[in-house]
Design an enzyme around this catalytic site. Sequence first.
Site, PDB file in Angstrom:
ATOM      1  N   LYS A  88       0.887  -1.163   0.000  1.00 59.97           N
ATOM      2  CA  LYS A  88       0.000   0.000   0.000  1.00 59.97           C
ATOM      3  C   LYS A  88       0.925   1.213   0.000  1.00 59.97           C
ATOM      4  CE  LYS A  88      -2.887   2.872   2.723  1.00 59.97           C
ATOM      5  NZ  LYS A  88      -3.423   3.221   4.037  1.00 59.97           N
ATOM      6  N   GLY A 111     -10.212   8.428   5.847  1.00 61.65           N
ATOM      7  CA  GLY A 111     -11.164   9.507   6.074  1.00 61.65           C
ATOM      8  C   GLY A 111     -12.526   9.094   6.594  1.00 61.65           C
TER       9      GLY A 111
END
Lengths: 273, 66
Positions: free
Chosen positions: A106, A199
């Site tokens: 990632k 988020g």
Amino acid sequence: MSDKPLVLGTHTLQSRLIVGTGKYSTFDMMQQCLEISGSEVITVAVRRERLIDAEGRNILDFIDLSKYTILPNTAGCFNAEDAIRVARLGREILDGLENSGADWVKLEVLGDTKTLLPDPVATLQATEALVKEGFQVLCYTTDDPITAKRLKDAGATSVMPAGSPIGSGQGVLNPNNIRICLEYLKGDDPDYPMIIDAGVGSASDVAFAMELGCDGVLLNTAIASATEPAMMAEAMKHACLAGRQSYRAGRIAKKLYATASSPETGVIRPSLR
Amino acid sequence: MQITVNDEAREVTAGSTIADLLEELGLRPKFVAVERNLELIPRARHAECELAENDKLEVVTLVGGG
């Protein structure tokens, strides 16, 4: 109802929720939340050995490596060179552990510490280099559609726009950009996977992201820092499924005025006033 | 001779290998990856890779992260 799996390069997943392992108050709590979330992929960070925690424990003692595919991140890197080094180090550890996560990363190349927003130029450079080295790169990026397209063109296995800044819990702040990202990435390649990374704060944020047509959601803080992490892990699992099904089922169009749900005929005679 | 491990100065016996260092640090080799002067040294080479004066080593592991 059965769904097709989420395919990320050579990885085929039933769960569309990917969860992080950071910020948990205890390893036991982390373990419990990972289990409840139903996730098959979990993210970890690569950090200097502090010559371990006081009790000599390592997170790897608390993760069933035969059950989870580990997705190492490059969090904390602020340039492409460091991100590439960290990706190689993560791969080296997972290779040794014979975990299936040894072939991917990632990628996070951050722009500054205040926003933790990605540096798009450095992210693109690191993506190109890591793809060349044989990594399957899952790219953390902003919700900018042009950057998303550039990362896909550079060979990213998945583009993962942030809904809002990491750990901010603000949800998906610009659904229009996410829609355009989806259109640009999937227009001529409908199976190309796009994941919302970062988020989200609550179950409704996850469901909303999935309803937009995203293929998965990656989150950490929303569970780990909830008042009841285990309960939130369960909520996130359901939200991901609910959002996905809602997307697949095809929602009704929004209309300005009402449309009656009950028959408009056969109503009793109105009383006189 | 002196080397640096994760920015901390350390004395090791001349002729020590990376494998020796990890053992001295009490680390499980499987849980760590080692960079020597910015170059990753694969685990298979730890036993043969001799340390040199002023080597800078990074020894990393996996931790919780998102």
